[in-house]
Design an enzyme around this catalytic site. Structure first.
Site: not given
Ligand code: NHR
Ligand code: GAR
Length: 222
Positions: A112, A114, A141, A150
């Site tokens: 991923n 982040h 990262s 994350d």
């Molecule tokens: N899943 C796991 N188990 N571990 C990780 O490290 C993950 C993952 C799923 C996604 C990306 C992540 C980021 O880079 C990621 C890493 C979504 C949310 C979130 O709160 C948080 C972190 C990341 C992606 N999503 C809400 C939910 O309830 C919904 C948000 C929305 O749909 O608008 O899924 O930051």
């Molecule tokens: C990227 O900046 C990524 O780091 C971030 O969303 C953007 C996606 O852009 N990811 C998150 O915030 C995950 N929670 P993209 O769709 O244009 O690649």
């Protein structure tokens, strides 16, 4: 020189897909010894689906119905992925939290990006939080995905100065420009076998990676 087979990469997106495009271009340019076998979005209106089709990539939408349960969504997602037998899966702006059984099925082959210098600012709204805290630096990262959100081992991070007058828009644009560099680089290492997953940790060049690699971007790059 050893010859490695080209890997199959699957990319999961929710939005614009600019990281997906950077990764696909790096594959096409031979910087990542992999082919993009599939781009999956969890919403039909993800802008990245159009960009992926324009690049000639196979796309699929696996939507989570409002009120639909996570387990059923993840079963459809896993079925779509496993049908392509991907060697590596890249979350690229994928916005759904994935459950432990799903993540464990792909442990060591799912990465991923982040938008923060982890372990700082896990979760959402990282640019806003960095600005509110008046931090001097921000970045992104690339990490292995583990059940802890994350929280998986970080491979490579970018670090850049926050500029006076930065807004969420200007800061996120500069952070993203670094994402397009570091994410393809990490996937390239994985495809070369320089980066791997052994005994529940990240390994780089034959040694456990006990601290993340760091790339400083001191001068503005856009
Ligand atoms: N899943 C796991 N188990 N571990 C990780 O490290 C993950 C993952 C799923 C996604 C990306 C992540 C980021 O880079 C990621 C890493 C979504 C949310 C979130 O709160 C948080 C972190 C990341 C992606 N999503 C809400 C939910 O309830 C919904 C948000 C929305 O749909 O608008 O899924 O930051
Ligand atoms: C990227 O900046 C990524 O780091 C971030 O969303 C953007 C996606 O852009 N990811 C998150 O915030 C995950 N929670 P993209 O769709 O244009 O690649």
């Amino acid at each position: 020189m050893s010859v490695r087979a080209q890997l199959t990469l699957a990319i999961l997106i929710s939005g614009r897909g600019s990281n997906m495009v950077a990764i696909a271009r790096a594959c096409a340019a031979g910087q990542i010894h992999a082919r993009v076998g599939l781009v999956i979005a969890d919403r039909a209106d993800a802008g990245g689906l159009t960009s992926a089709r324009e690049l000639g990539l196979e796309t699929l939408t696996v939507a989570r119905e409002p009120g639909g349960d996570r387990a059923a969504f993840e079963q459809r997602l896993a079925a779509a992925l496993d049908a392509r037998r991907p060697d590596v899966i890249a979350l690229a702006g994928f916005m759904r939290i994935l459950s432990a059984p799903f993540v464990d099925h792909y442990l060591g082959r799912m990465l991923n990006i982040h938008p923060s210098i982890l372990p700082a600012h896990r979760g959402l709204h990282t640019h806003q939080r960095v600005l509110e805290a008046r931090e001097a630096h921000h970045g992104a990262s690339v990490h292995f995905v583990t059940p802890e959100l994350d929280g998986g081992p970080v491979v490579l991070q970018s670090r850049l100065p926050v500029q006076p007058g930065d807004t969420e828009a200007t800061l996120s644009a500069r952070v993203q420009a670094t994402e397009f560099i570091i994410y393809p680089r990490v996937l390239g290492w994985f495809a070369q076998g320089r980066l791997s997953w052994q005994d529940d940790s990240a390994w780089f060049d034959g040694k456990p990676l006990d601290h993340p690699l760091l790339e400083e971007f001191s001068a503005p790059i856009n």
